[in-house]
Design an enzyme around this catalytic site. Structure first.
Site, short mmCIF file in Angstrom:
data_model
loop_
_atom_site.label_atom_id
_atom_site.label_comp_id
_atom_site.label_asym_id
_atom_site.label_seq_id
_atom_site.Cartn_x
_atom_site.Cartn_y
_atom_site.Cartn_z
N HIS A 109 0.87 -1.18 0.00
CA HIS A 109 0.00 0.00 0.00
C HIS A 109 0.91 1.24 0.00
CE1 HIS A 109 -2.77 2.92 1.98
NE2 HIS A 109 -3.76 2.12 1.61
N ASP A 187 2.86 -4.65 8.03
CA ASP A 187 1.66 -3.83 7.88
C ASP A 187 0.47 -4.77 8.05
OD1 ASP A 187 -0.63 -2.68 6.86
OD2 ASP A 187 0.34 -1.76 5.13
N GLN A 190 -4.90 -5.07 7.09
CA GLN A 190 -6.01 -5.91 6.62
C GLN A 190 -6.11 -7.22 7.40
OE1 GLN A 190 -8.22 -5.03 4.24
NE2 GLN A 190 -7.23 -3.08 3.79
N LYS A 213 -10.26 -0.59 10.27
CA LYS A 213 -10.30 -1.77 9.38
C LYS A 213 -10.78 -2.98 10.16
CE LYS A 213 -7.61 0.19 6.09
NZ LYS A 213 -8.15 0.68 4.85
N CYS A 351 -4.75 2.50 -3.73
CA CYS A 351 -3.53 2.99 -3.05
C CYS A 351 -2.37 2.01 -3.24
CB CYS A 351 -3.76 3.24 -1.56
SG CYS A 351 -5.01 4.45 -1.22
#
Ligand SMILES: Cc1ncc(COP(=O)(O)O)c(C=O)c1O
Length: 394
Positions: A109, A187, A190, A213, A351
């Site tokens: 991202h 990261d 998600q 999220k 993104c």
């Protein structure tokens, strides 16, 4: 079955399939924030009266909830931020800047690309990118080559691609990186909405998470920092609530995590975030995984029947998001038409422009699921998509 827990679904007739962008919030999360504002709204870690103590206690209990939820070792390892973007920027500028090389993957991202550009890194100049193969799998051989030629580097990769739903094997990536002396940040934007994460199993050094999220509020998130790195971390910003003593010549900082949480925090957000994680525990990841697997397979099956469908990965090792294009059809046209049929989804580059460029496309149509979706949502979407296609192909 779970939609009844989410006020959004009783207040709207939208088929919501944009969970990769943000998730809906259950009533218990909304209530926990309203309760803070209506019943004990006070600042944390400052005043000493009853409501201020309640606010501080609930804020610190939230830290403990998050620590337990991701199986960190200590409360101090959880530092609150505005979300994954701030978490990555924080670690990039407070810790990773001293590394000669940062290794990311081609599925990142922008939040895990642009912070490195801010350090004047570019491809081959302090920044290296692990390729993915034609099924968008993380190329472990290429990764090992990069680690060999750039020992002791900083690795920052996504757990689950927001654009394609691809899952990276974080445990294997971290193990290999550590073998070459690298430090690893994940990261996890998600992740928590779909599957269980465990800091002891992953063994990564930093893990970024996001409230919105994860069925929690917007503008709140956290970064997990493995205890052994807490002392090496410099504050990203300083000010009220981070200091022990100040005079006009110098100041001494508090211990972790307080020295990293400058200014008044998003107190309601933090409390709501923890409530969202409690809610996930109540639903249970076993249920979430079973529900989502059925939905994901059904979606894939229904999409496969569409004439001219183009996928970029199979659904093996993927979760949540399904991205595709349709031969000869602009994805923006699909978005406009299905929106009129009350379908919420996202089209475009998500993104993640570099991977779109690599695939030679401008973007995709992305359906992103959560456990509260049902087969009817997918049927509504497929019907709308077919209708849109018949209008566009006429
Ligand atoms: C993979 C990934 N990383 C980072 C982000 C940014 O997260 P946040 O909105 O919490 O800053 C997102 C949000 O879309 C994302 O999907």
């Amino acid at each position: 079955m779970f939609k009844k827990d989410f006020p959004y679904f009783s207040n709207s007739d939208i088929t919501y399939l944009d969970n990769g962008a943000t998730t809906q919030k259950p009533k218990v999360v909304i209530d926990s924030q309203v309760e803070y504002y209506e019943k004990y709204c006070s600042n944390t870690h400052r005043s000493n009266f009853g409501h201020a103590n309640t606010a501080t206690q609930n804020f610190e209990n939230a830290r403990k909830t998050i620590k337990e939820f991701i199986n960190a070792s200590k409360n101090e390892e959880i530092i609150f931020t505005k979300g994954v973007t701030e978490s990555i920027n924080f670690i990039a500028s407070s810790f990773a800047k001293k590394f000669k090389t940062v290794i990311i993957s081609s599925l990142e991202h922008h939040s895990n690309i642009v912070p490195w550009h801010m350090q004047n890194r570019s491809l081959g100049n302090g920044l290296e990118v692990v390729k993915c193969n034609e099924n968008l799998d993380f190329d472990m051989e290429h990764f090992e080559e990069l680690l060999k030629t750039n020992p002791n580097s900083f690795v920052s990769v996504t757990h689950i691609s927001n654009a394609f739903g691809k899952i990276h094997d974080i445990t294997a990536i971290t193990k290999l990186a550590h073998d070459y002396g690298a430090v690893v940040m994940i990261d996890g934007a998600q992740s928590l909405a779909h599957l269980k994460v465990d800091m002891q199993t992953f063994d990564c050094d930093f893990f970024a998470i996001s409230g919105h999220k994860t069925f929690g509020p917007t503008g709140v998130g956290a970064i997990y920092v493995k205890e052994k790195y807490l002392n090496d971390l410099e504050p990203y910003q300083t000010g009220g609530a981070t200091i022990h003593q100040v005079d006009f010549n110098s100041s001494t900082l508090l211990a972790s995590p307080y020295k990293f949480e400058a200014g008044t925090q998003n107190i309601a957000g933090v409390i709501g975030f923890a409530r969202a994680l409690d809610y996930i525990s109540h639903v249970g990841y076993n249920n979430i995984e079973i529900i989502e697997e059925e939905l994901y397979k059904y979606l894939d099956h229904e999409l496969s029947t569409i004439d001219g469908i183009i996928f970029y990965n199979d659904i093996h090792d993927s979760i949540g998001s399904r991205s595709f294009n349709i031969q000869g059809i602009a994805h923006d046209d699909i978005a406009i038409l299905v929106d009129k049929m009350k379908i919420a989804l996202r089209v475009g580059h998500h993104c993640a422009q570099p991977i779109m460029k690599q695939l030679g496309i401008k973007g995709t149509i992305r359906v992103s699921l959560a456990f509260y979706n049902d087969l009817n949502d997918i049927n509504m979407f497929i019907t709308a998509l077919k209708k849109a296609l018949s209008m566009l192909r006429d």
